[in-house]
Design an enzyme around this catalytic site. Structure first.
Site, PDB file in Angstrom:
ATOM      1  N   CYS A   1      66.777  43.225 -14.507  1.00  0.00           N
ATOM      2  CA  CYS A   1      66.875  41.914 -15.162  1.00  0.00           C
ATOM      3  C   CYS A   1      66.586  40.777 -14.188  1.00  0.00           C
ATOM      4  O   CYS A   1      65.835  39.863 -14.494  1.00  0.00           O
ATOM      5  CB  CYS A   1      68.254  41.738 -15.778  1.00  0.00           C
ATOM      6  N   HIS A   2      67.208  40.839 -13.011  1.00  0.00           N
ATOM      7  CA  HIS A   2      67.003  39.772 -12.025  1.00  0.00           C
ATOM      8  C   HIS A   2      66.764  40.311 -10.627  1.00  0.00           C
ATOM      9  O   HIS A   2      66.788  39.563  -9.660  1.00  0.00           O
ATOM     10  CB  HIS A   2      68.192  38.804 -12.039  1.00  0.00           C
ATOM     11  N   GLY A   3      66.587  41.613 -10.494  1.00  0.00           N
ATOM     12  CA  GLY A   3      66.174  42.194  -9.227  1.00  0.00           C
ATOM     13  C   GLY A   3      67.258  42.500  -8.223  1.00  0.00           C
ATOM     14  O   GLY A   3      67.022  42.410  -7.023  1.00  0.00           O
TER      15      GLY A   3
ATOM     16  N   PRO B   1      70.299  38.621  -6.693  1.00  0.00           N
ATOM     17  CA  PRO B   1      71.276  37.568  -6.983  1.00  0.00           C
ATOM     18  C   PRO B   1      72.710  38.038  -7.242  1.00  0.00           C
ATOM     19  O   PRO B   1      73.600  37.205  -7.362  1.00  0.00           O
ATOM     20  CB  PRO B   1      70.704  36.923  -8.247  1.00  0.00           C
TER      21      PRO B   1
ATOM     22  N   LEU C   1      75.039  39.411 -13.990  1.00  0.00           N
ATOM     23  CA  LEU C   1      75.207  38.958 -15.375  1.00  0.00           C
ATOM     24  C   LEU C   1      75.659  40.070 -16.315  1.00  0.00           C
ATOM     25  O   LEU C   1      75.556  39.928 -17.535  1.00  0.00           O
ATOM     26  CB  LEU C   1      73.899  38.341 -15.890  1.00  0.00           C
TER      27      LEU C   1
END
Length: 200
Positions: free
Chosen positions: A163-165, A178, A141
């Site tokens: 943020c999302h790993g 991701p 992102l």
């Protein structure tokens, strides 16, 4: 009925004069239109200051082995890492079958001539692989991964996006999380004198 003859043989017929006037007028109009439109088209080119920002020059001769620096290029961070032999060895020991994104396309690595395997040899600068230059923007992102300080490097020794790993390895390849692809590589050249030019 008398036939009409041209009393003045040196005069052109009226239709030829009209053709000449037509073509001369059209040609003049085309040149005038081009002259009027060219400044508009030329105004769409980037200005000198924008074009200058497209290329960044950095002297890497003072960077110690293991040290990481960040350079700003086109509003994005570029991570330059003078990797240790252990980091290079870890990157080159990875099997492509273990990678979520085993192929670098030309858009992801413009320094390649086409689609190439995401081997460390294809991602690092030079054959020895000491230098790794990547765009420091997570491909999930657009966050900025941690790890430039050498502390929060994630599970694979490269970078970690909290943020999302997403976890990246020592070659900037996605290993977990991701993010859909490896960290992108900017167009660059790195000379023998360690002068890095990004945006070539």
């Amino acid at each position: 009925m008398m036939s009409q003859t041209n009393d003045h043989p040196d005069q052109e017929p009226a239709s030829e004069r009209r053709d000449f006037l037509y073509y001369a007028t059209v040609s003049t109009g085309a040149v005038a239109t081009g002259a009027a439109v060219w400044p508009l088209i030329n105004s769409m080119n980037p200005s000198a200051d924008v074009a200058a920002a497209g290329t960044v020059r950095v002297d890497l001769s003072g960077v110690e082995p293991g040290q990481r620096i960040t350079v700003k290029w086109q509003g994005r961070p570029v991570f330059a890492w003078r990797r240790s032999p252990a980091a290079i060895e870890a990157a080159r020991a990875v099997d492509l079958d273990e990678l979520p994104d085993p192929v670098d396309e030309t858009g992801e690595n413009p320094n390649l001539s086409g689609e190439e395997p995401a081997l460390d040899e294809n991602r690092a600068a030079g054959e020895d692989g000491e230098w790794l230059i990547v765009i420091g923007v997570c491909t999930h992102l657009g966050c900025i991964p941690l790890g430039q300080d050498g502390a929060a490097v994630g599970e694979f020794g490269g970078w970690f996006c909290p943020c999302h790993g997403s976890h990246y390895d020592t070659s900037g390849r996605i290993r977990k999380g991701p993010a859909p692809r490896n960290l992108d590589i900017p167009p660059y050249t790195l000379g023998e004198d360690l002068q890095l030019v990004i945006g070539t």
